[in-house]
Design a protein around this motif. Sequence first.
Motif, PDB file in Angstrom:
ATOM      1  N   GLU A   1      25.675   9.118  13.855  1.00  0.00           N
ATOM      2  CA  GLU A   1      25.285   7.707  13.905  1.00  0.00           C
ATOM      3  C   GLU A   1      23.830   7.531  13.478  1.00  0.00           C
ATOM      4  O   GLU A   1      23.464   6.535  12.862  1.00  0.00           O
ATOM      5  CB  GLU A   1      25.448   7.129  15.307  1.00  0.00           C
ATOM      6  CG  GLU A   1      26.857   7.124  15.845  1.00  0.00           C
ATOM      7  CD  GLU A   1      27.257   8.466  16.451  1.00  0.00           C
ATOM      8  OE1 GLU A   1      26.406   9.381  16.484  1.00  0.00           O
ATOM      9  OE2 GLU A   1      28.410   8.601  16.865  1.00  0.00           O
ATOM     10  N   LEU A   2      23.010   8.528  13.813  1.00  0.00           N
ATOM     11  CA  LEU A   2      21.583   8.395  13.498  1.00  0.00           C
ATOM     12  C   LEU A   2      21.342   8.491  12.007  1.00  0.00           C
ATOM     13  O   LEU A   2      20.405   7.903  11.472  1.00  0.00           O
ATOM     14  CB  LEU A   2      20.778   9.468  14.235  1.00  0.00           C
ATOM     15  CG  LEU A   2      20.771   9.343  15.758  1.00  0.00           C
ATOM     16  CD1 LEU A   2      19.931  10.442  16.375  1.00  0.00           C
ATOM     17  CD2 LEU A   2      20.246   7.996  16.176  1.00  0.00           C
ATOM     18  N   ALA A   3      22.215   9.255  11.334  1.00  0.00           N
ATOM     19  CA  ALA A   3      22.032   9.420   9.897  1.00  0.00           C
ATOM     20  C   ALA A   3      22.286   8.120   9.145  1.00  0.00           C
ATOM     21  O   ALA A   3      21.879   7.963   8.004  1.00  0.00           O
ATOM     22  CB  ALA A   3      22.970  10.523   9.384  1.00  0.00           C
ATOM     23  N   GLN A   4      22.973   7.153   9.818  1.00  0.00           N
ATOM     24  CA  GLN A   4      23.220   5.864   9.166  1.00  0.00           C
ATOM     25  C   GLN A   4      21.957   5.020   9.073  1.00  0.00           C
ATOM     26  O   GLN A   4      21.899   4.049   8.338  1.00  0.00           O
ATOM     27  CB  GLN A   4      24.236   5.049   9.963  1.00  0.00           C
ATOM     28  CG  GLN A   4      25.606   5.669  10.097  1.00  0.00           C
ATOM     29  CD  GLN A   4      26.464   4.879  11.078  1.00  0.00           C
ATOM     30  OE1 GLN A   4      26.024   3.896  11.651  1.00  0.00           O
ATOM     31  NE2 GLN A   4      27.688   5.337  11.261  1.00  0.00           N
ATOM     32  N   LEU A   5      20.977   5.335   9.896  1.00  0.00           N
ATOM     33  CA  LEU A   5      19.763   4.510   9.950  1.00  0.00           C
ATOM     34  C   LEU A   5      19.007   4.581   8.635  1.00  0.00           C
ATOM     35  O   LEU A   5      19.052   5.595   7.928  1.00  0.00           O
ATOM     36  CB  LEU A   5      18.851   4.997  11.076  1.00  0.00           C
ATOM     37  CG  LEU A   5      19.326   4.684  12.500  1.00  0.00           C
ATOM     38  CD1 LEU A   5      18.571   5.536  13.505  1.00  0.00           C
ATOM     39  CD2 LEU A   5      19.125   3.207  12.788  1.00  0.00           C
ATOM     40  N   THR A   6      18.277   3.501   8.327  1.00  0.00           N
ATOM     41  CA  THR A   6      17.469   3.555   7.110  1.00  0.00           C
ATOM     42  C   THR A   6      16.374   4.607   7.239  1.00  0.00           C
ATOM     43  O   THR A   6      16.017   5.248   6.267  1.00  0.00           O
ATOM     44  CB  THR A   6      16.828   2.189   6.820  1.00  0.00           C
ATOM     45  OG1 THR A   6      16.406   1.645   8.042  1.00  0.00           O
ATOM     46  CG2 THR A   6      17.778   1.249   6.111  1.00  0.00           C
ATOM     47  N   SER A   7      15.856   4.761   8.446  1.00  0.00           N
ATOM     48  CA  SER A   7      14.894   5.825   8.676  1.00  0.00           C
ATOM     49  C   SER A   7      15.451   6.765   9.728  1.00  0.00           C
ATOM     50  O   SER A   7      15.143   6.630  10.900  1.00  0.00           O
ATOM     51  CB  SER A   7      13.568   5.271   9.179  1.00  0.00           C
ATOM     52  OG  SER A   7      13.156   4.215   8.372  1.00  0.00           O
ATOM     53  N   PRO A   8      16.322   7.684   9.343  1.00  0.00           N
ATOM     54  CA  PRO A   8      16.877   8.580  10.349  1.00  0.00           C
ATOM     55  C   PRO A   8      15.803   9.510  10.894  1.00  0.00           C
ATOM     56  O   PRO A   8      14.932   9.931  10.126  1.00  0.00           O
ATOM     57  CB  PRO A   8      17.940   9.373   9.575  1.00  0.00           C
ATOM     58  CG  PRO A   8      17.526   9.291   8.158  1.00  0.00           C
ATOM     59  CD  PRO A   8      16.783   8.006   7.979  1.00  0.00           C
ATOM     60  N   PRO A   9      15.796   9.775  12.184  1.00  0.00           N
ATOM     61  CA  PRO A   9      14.788  10.685  12.724  1.00  0.00           C
ATOM     62  C   PRO A   9      14.947  12.073  12.107  1.00  0.00           C
ATOM     63  O   PRO A   9      16.074  12.499  11.835  1.00  0.00           O
ATOM     64  CB  PRO A   9      15.079  10.698  14.227  1.00  0.00           C
ATOM     65  CG  PRO A   9      16.446  10.145  14.384  1.00  0.00           C
ATOM     66  CD  PRO A   9      16.697   9.260  13.213  1.00  0.00           C
ATOM     67  N   ALA A  10      13.807  12.737  11.879  1.00  0.00           N
ATOM     68  CA  ALA A  10      13.845  14.051  11.252  1.00  0.00           C
ATOM     69  C   ALA A  10      14.532  15.055  12.156  1.00  0.00           C
ATOM     70  O   ALA A  10      15.039  16.063  11.694  1.00  0.00           O
ATOM     71  CB  ALA A  10      12.425  14.516  10.950  1.00  0.00           C
ATOM     72  N   GLY A  11      14.522  14.765  13.420  1.00  0.00           N
ATOM     73  CA  GLY A  11      15.187  15.657  14.364  1.00  0.00           C
ATOM     74  C   GLY A  11      15.052  15.050  15.741  1.00  0.00           C
ATOM     75  O   GLY A  11      14.314  14.084  15.938  1.00  0.00           O
ATOM     76  N   LEU A  12      15.809  15.595  16.689  1.00  0.00           N
ATOM     77  CA  LEU A  12      15.734  15.068  18.049  1.00  0.00           C
ATOM     78  C   LEU A  12      15.225  16.151  18.979  1.00  0.00           C
ATOM     79  O   LEU A  12      15.632  17.308  18.883  1.00  0.00           O
ATOM     80  CB  LEU A  12      17.118  14.619  18.524  1.00  0.00           C
ATOM     81  CG  LEU A  12      17.693  13.372  17.869  1.00  0.00           C
ATOM     82  CD1 LEU A  12      19.074  13.094  18.434  1.00  0.00           C
ATOM     83  CD2 LEU A  12      16.763  12.186  18.093  1.00  0.00           C
ATOM     84  N   PHE A  13      14.313  15.759  19.846  1.00  0.00           N
ATOM     85  CA  PHE A  13      13.888  16.661  20.905  1.00  0.00           C
ATOM     86  C   PHE A  13      14.680  16.270  22.154  1.00  0.00           C
ATOM     87  O   PHE A  13      14.688  15.104  22.546  1.00  0.00           O
ATOM     88  CB  PHE A  13      12.390  16.520  21.163  1.00  0.00           C
ATOM     89  CG  PHE A  13      11.584  16.944  19.970  1.00  0.00           C
ATOM     90  CD1 PHE A  13      11.156  18.263  19.853  1.00  0.00           C
ATOM     91  CD2 PHE A  13      11.258  16.035  18.961  1.00  0.00           C
ATOM     92  CE1 PHE A  13      10.421  18.660  18.752  1.00  0.00           C
ATOM     93  CE2 PHE A  13      10.535  16.433  17.857  1.00  0.00           C
ATOM     94  CZ  PHE A  13      10.110  17.750  17.741  1.00  0.00           C
ATOM     95  N   VAL A  14      15.331  17.262  22.704  1.00  0.00           N
ATOM     96  CA  VAL A  14      16.264  16.958  23.784  1.00  0.00           C
ATOM     97  C   VAL A  14      15.942  17.768  25.031  1.00  0.00           C
ATOM     98  O   VAL A  14      15.839  18.995  24.953  1.00  0.00           O
ATOM     99  CB  VAL A  14      17.715  17.277  23.353  1.00  0.00           C
ATOM    100  CG1 VAL A  14      18.677  17.000  24.486  1.00  0.00           C
ATOM    101  CG2 VAL A  14      18.090  16.478  22.126  1.00  0.00           C
ATOM    102  N   SER A  15      15.756  17.091  26.159  1.00  0.00           N
ATOM    103  CA  SER A  15      15.709  17.793  27.446  1.00  0.00           C
ATOM    104  C   SER A  15      16.999  17.478  28.178  1.00  0.00           C
ATOM    105  O   SER A  15      17.439  16.342  28.191  1.00  0.00           O
ATOM    106  CB  SER A  15      14.575  17.308  28.349  1.00  0.00           C
ATOM    107  OG  SER A  15      13.409  17.234  27.664  1.00  0.00           O
ATOM    108  N   GLY A  16      17.529  18.468  28.810  1.00  0.00           N
ATOM    109  CA  GLY A  16      18.794  18.268  29.509  1.00  0.00           C
ATOM    110  C   GLY A  16      19.709  19.402  29.145  1.00  0.00           C
ATOM    111  O   GLY A  16      19.442  20.143  28.199  1.00  0.00           O
ATOM    112  N   SER A  17      20.788  19.518  29.888  1.00  0.00           N
ATOM    113  CA  SER A  17      21.648  20.682  29.691  1.00  0.00           C
ATOM    114  C   SER A  17      22.436  20.548  28.392  1.00  0.00           C
ATOM    115  O   SER A  17      22.643  19.450  27.882  1.00  0.00           O
ATOM    116  CB  SER A  17      22.606  20.819  30.866  1.00  0.00           C
ATOM    117  OG  SER A  17      23.530  19.751  30.841  1.00  0.00           O
ATOM    118  N   GLU A  18      22.837  21.704  27.888  1.00  0.00           N
ATOM    119  CA  GLU A  18      23.612  21.769  26.664  1.00  0.00           C
ATOM    120  C   GLU A  18      24.950  21.033  26.831  1.00  0.00           C
ATOM    121  O   GLU A  18      25.382  20.280  25.964  1.00  0.00           O
ATOM    122  CB  GLU A  18      23.879  23.248  26.332  1.00  0.00           C
ATOM    123  CG  GLU A  18      24.522  23.467  24.983  1.00  0.00           C
ATOM    124  CD  GLU A  18      23.550  24.129  24.003  1.00  0.00           C
ATOM    125  OE1 GLU A  18      22.697  24.883  24.486  1.00  0.00           O
ATOM    126  OE2 GLU A  18      23.646  23.860  22.790  1.00  0.00           O
TER     127      GLU A  18
END
Lengths: 397, 526
Positions: free
Chosen positions: A112-129
Amino acid sequence: MVGLTAGNEGASGGPCRPAARRESLRSQAAHLWLSHAVAEGYASCLRLLHRCSAEDLCGASVEDLQALGVRARTARALVAHRAVFDLEAVEDRLRSSGVRFIPCGHASYPLELAQLTSPPAGLFVSGSEEAWTSLMRSPRVTIVGTRSATGYGRRVAEELGRVFAQAGVVVVSGLARGVDASAHSGALAAGGLTVAVLGTGTDVPYPSANRRLFFDIAEKGVVVSEYPPGTAPAKWRFPARNRLMAALGDAVVVVEAGVPSGALLTVDEGLELGRPVLVVPGPIDSGASLGCNRLAADGAHIVYNVAQCVEDYDALSRTERCGREREVRCARRHRTVDPESAVERLVLQALNGRALSVDQVAAAVGCAVREVAVAISLLELKGLVQRRGLGEFSLPP
Amino acid sequence: MGTAAVAAFALLGIEAVPVRVEAHVRPGLPGVTVVGLPDAAVREAKERVRSAAANAGYPLPTQRITVGLSPADVRKEGPAFDLPLALAVLGAAGHVPPASLRHLGCVGELGLRGDVRGVRGVLAAAEAAVRSGVRCLLVPIACLHEATVAGPDIAVGVRSLAEAVTALRDGRFLEVLRRRGQRWLALRSRYRRSTPASPDFGDVAGHASAKRALEIAAVGGHHLLMIGPPGIGKTMLARRLPSIMPPLSCKEALEVTRIWSAAGLLSGVDGLVTERPFRSPHHTASTAALIGGGPSPRPGEVTLAHRGVLFLDEFPELSRDALEALREPLEDGWVLITRRAGALRFPARFSLIAAMNPCPCGYSGHPTVRCSCSPAQADRYRRQLSGPLLDRVDMLLELPVQPVDSLVGGRVDADGTSAAMRERVMAATAFRAERIDYAARRGFAVSRAGDVQSPRELEAQAEIRGAARALLHRFVMKEAAGGRSHSRLVSLSRTIADLEQSFAVEERHVAEAAGLHLKDRTTWWA
């Protein structure tokens, strides 16, 4: 300082398919750098990800960047930033803080994020896998609203968080004060999964009033940000993260929103992506509900009942969820409550085109009054049957 | 010449408190003075006592006689003090050995010829007598059956003052009276008026869902409001409810008998009341008549219907005051009547069965007859029933017009007769008692069976789990119902599950309960 283009090429090679592994490492490094650049304010280059890869951007010279449409000053600054980027320090910090980085294009990166005009280069995630995987597979709803929420807004947001969580829908919000916090805590209280999308690093509990909530979510849910750990709050980053919230949810529910407000920005992003928008109406003399009421007047779907909201969400966001393994549990529970029982089907047939009392339906279908009463009560709950006149029921128009 | 004292009993509401009646005879200007907060009837007792004593052959001494009633701050009323007053004075005058008055209690009104007449509240007096250690209780023989219920060993029925005096002078005559009392009770039960059988549900054709709702009400003591056009059978249905109600337990019977005794309604009943009361006051009843009241409060219809049914026909035609006053007893199962002299708590755990038309003309929503009410009229009629009042009614039941063919044939299947319904109700009641017993054994707080349970207690025992609980939540959320609705729903679902003798409350029970309970109470019949 490590030049990224020459970068880590020889740094490590796995026993099998060393080339592929090297490739992915280089891609990860490029996305990490890009994320840092974005956090520094060079967010405009994210648009370029639709035209070239992060590695390309990483290896590009000032001229290359200019050819892609980047202004000369920005291009020079980017190249300079890349030159001083300390990949090892960043990776150390990631490791020590327990934050995972999911680069754009990775299997776990939400499409879903890739649909954005400015997709984030990556996500930093805290929380369990597991939380992240189950989040990726679950239906999600974004609940947004003003930070200066009234008691009404907080109450409704919490209630919505609760019922969505109970229905197995992941609640996405922004951990801001007011509506966001209430929605999160409602979902947590119901034992559901909730995602906080931050405008700071995922290790920065901001605002401090929600500190406890922040740690609760990090423990039981997911905290996610496009900014690297340690990124301090800055005014411009919050509107930017709204696009992530809009994209992550299959629908946007606005609880209270003034005019102008960040929540409305999220709604705009959502509309851009084609997400259904549900608004909770409020008193017309309440500034905190002005935005909501205006959206309602513009034709947004109105939430008139908390429980109904889940069903409306289910119906409206079907296309968003299609093709993915995302079933709203309330719909499934529906069916277990009543596996479309034989009596119910008979009742619906009997009521076709006429209004009957319970006794008359029972006589028509040849069942005990008790069973018919149960069936009609359940059908009424589902909105398949309506009360009409004195003790009579009919199909809704 | 000197003093003598005897125990009497003052009726406070439906309970009695012991009152000591002391008499002092001394030389002086002849006359009787009664002190200790007597009301007019007690003050007049001195004239009745004087005549009665003379006619019994023991004229009062022509001396100064002072009678004291203690405790002096409890208001004493009614004629029940005649007999104790007479015996105390005769004791002080030496006609009766004062020692025989030592552990004696008595109640009764005296006629001028010396006969002892029945009074209200003998059962409560007998209970108080047992509590206060009285060894012999003289009661009017007309009330002997009441006294025997509470104190079979101490109650002695007397016909006249002369008998009472003779018995006190000679213990052998007391035994004679005792035996006579037993014979009298035996005779009475042989000739006891058999209570007319309640009409049968078999007379009602159709109305299956109404019968079902009444069955539920009979098991759980729930409140029910029936609404329908005139002549549809609302009253007919309600009048048949007693025919399926389970009999009173011993404890309940005693409670009911005490109330009826205090209200003076026991004359036709042999000892304990065993049938559940069915009260149907007219809709012109005043608030005091309905709830209880008066300067010295007497139980009203809600209390007389305790453990039984209060049927209110033409519900909205009752005065607004009377309707609103129903709120507390509906919720709590008792009423607190507060007067200057103090507050009295009357039990009022009844099942309200109310009936009404949908509008003043009665034909709103009728399939063929046109309603002739103006919107304002209909609105006024509807507003007569307030939200808080309707909120306390467990089941709202619309009775739609029955197709004529179902009436003419008059076919009623076996399931719809009183016998079949009563059987189901009895089985459910037995199951319910067993279930509550089990809950008590597992350590849940259990209030006395049939009492109003606190929401927490209800929740703990209801055994609503998993999917049923989730469904309950959905219903409550959908209707945005309040906490009371929630607990009413739990209780109603529980009763429905009891009817099926199911230990756990299942989804179908919740759904049926919701169908009966959850209705938009402001507009549901409009």
